[in-house]
Scaffold this active site. Structure first.
Site, PDB file in Angstrom:
ATOM      1  CG  HIS A   1      -1.851   1.093   1.359  1.00  0.00           C
ATOM      2  ND1 HIS A   1      -2.814   1.356   0.407  1.00  0.00           N
ATOM      3  CD2 HIS A   1      -2.032   2.031   2.342  1.00  0.00           C
ATOM      4  CE1 HIS A   1      -3.540   2.397   0.790  1.00  0.00           C
ATOM      5  NE2 HIS A   1      -3.079   2.830   1.948  1.00  0.00           N
TER       6      HIS A   1
ATOM      7  CG  ASN B   1      -4.385   5.064   4.484  1.00  0.00           C
ATOM      8  OD1 ASN B   1      -3.983   4.855   3.347  1.00  0.00           O
ATOM      9  ND2 ASN B   1      -4.862   4.103   5.235  1.00  0.00           N
TER      10      ASN B   1
END
Length: 325
Positions: free
Chosen positions: A251, A271
């Protein structure tokens, strides 16, 4: 700050009996309860509005990719490293660059790399030149064009994108209508937008962790990739350190600063899972050698404005166009 500071961060490790069962499914009440029962340095909770039906393969890479892209190493002097403060938050230092503190959302199925890549370029272009980029509009048009990035979910390498921009450069683009008119899209005519400025892009990679910190202080947030384990989707507060062996995939996030909580040193991370995740979209992740990979390259970009008309490319691709806010 002394050099022994960063060395001390890598000493801590979790005992084998402090991990949760690999059989627990992400985002469930069972995994949340198991994490919190360990009474570790962070707390789990319900994210994504309490849903456990999030398609995780749209949020992270579910297969191995070669994310390590090696750029020219960028090393700061020992003197500069020693002046690194104990805490830093890019949102506070550059409040006018609102992209730094913006949390994006992958609900459309767009990959994390594109938000981390376009977002860090927007942050740094604002810091270095004052230009403000509409990240969402830029992401939309790059996804539509898909020029050389293979944007099927998270299958692209973030280094591939920065290599592309370092070779091609980028244009800032002005829209003469509204933000729904994206360059060369079906909603636009050729005269609905115009090229603003052209920048050459230099990509380097800070060497050691203190260099990464110094680079963020000087140039702005850094994109980074991380290994995601089954506990991370349930992160809510505190300083995250994985308590799961169950690997979900890779990620991309942005590092926007660092700090200390109860003696634990952490990265401040943005994020791209929306504000319903974590601490309103942000996380504090323990600084340790394995968090973002021992040898991981974090692309550090700088820009050079090209003013000579003959040096500005006459042809361009949509992936070079960054929409001005």
């Amino acid at each position: 700050m002394k050099l022994f500071f960063i060395v001390s961060l890598f000493v801590y490790s979790i005992n084998a009996d402090e991990y949760i069962s690999s059989d627990l499914e992400p985002l469930t009440d069972e995994i949340i309860n198991a994490i919190n029962a360990l009474n570790t340095i962070w707390k789990a909770g319900k994210n994504f509005d309490g849903s456990n039906k999030i398609e995780m393969d749209k949020l992270i890479v579910t297969h191995e990719e070669t994310f390590n892209q090696h750029f020219t190493n960028k090393t700061y002097s020992t003197k500069l490293r020693e002046h690194t403060p104990e805490t830093f938050d890019a949102r506070v230092v550059w409040p006018n660059c609102t992209s730094i503190g913006k949390v994006y959302d992958q609900k459309k199925g767009y990959p994390s790399w594109i938000y981390a890549a376009v977002g860090s370029i927007a942050d740094r272009l604002c810091i270095q030149t004052g230009a403000e980029i509409d990240v969402e509009a830029t992401v939309e048009q790059i996804i539509r064009s898909n020029g050389g990035f293979n944007s099927k979910y998270n299958s692209a390498n973030i280094g591939q994108a920065f290599n592309y921009w370092s070779k091609k450069g980028i244009f800032t683009v002005k829209s003469s209508k509204d933000s729904s008119c994206l360059p060369l899209s079906s909603k636009c005519n050729q005269n609905d937008f115009k090229l603003d400025k052209y920048y050459k892009v230099t990509v380097e990679s800070p060497d050691i962790w203190l260099d990464k910190m110094r680079d963020i202080m000087v140039n702005g947030p850094l994109p980074a990739y991380m290994e995601v384990y089954s506990d991370f989707p349930s992160y809510k507060s505190g300083v995250y350190q994985s308590v799961s062996h169950r690997f979900l995939g890779m990620h991309n996030v942005k590092l926007i600063g660092w700090g200390v909580e109860n003696g634990v040193h952490y990265w401040l991370v943005t994020n791209s899972w929306g504000t319903e995740w974590g601490n309103e979209g942000f996380a504090r992740i323990r600084i340790q050698r394995a968090t973002f990979g021992v040898q991981s390259s974090m692309p550090s970009v700088t820009f050079e404005l090209v003013k000579t008309p003959s040096a500005i490319p006459k042809l361009y691709q949509q992936d070079q166009l960054f929409c001005l806010a």
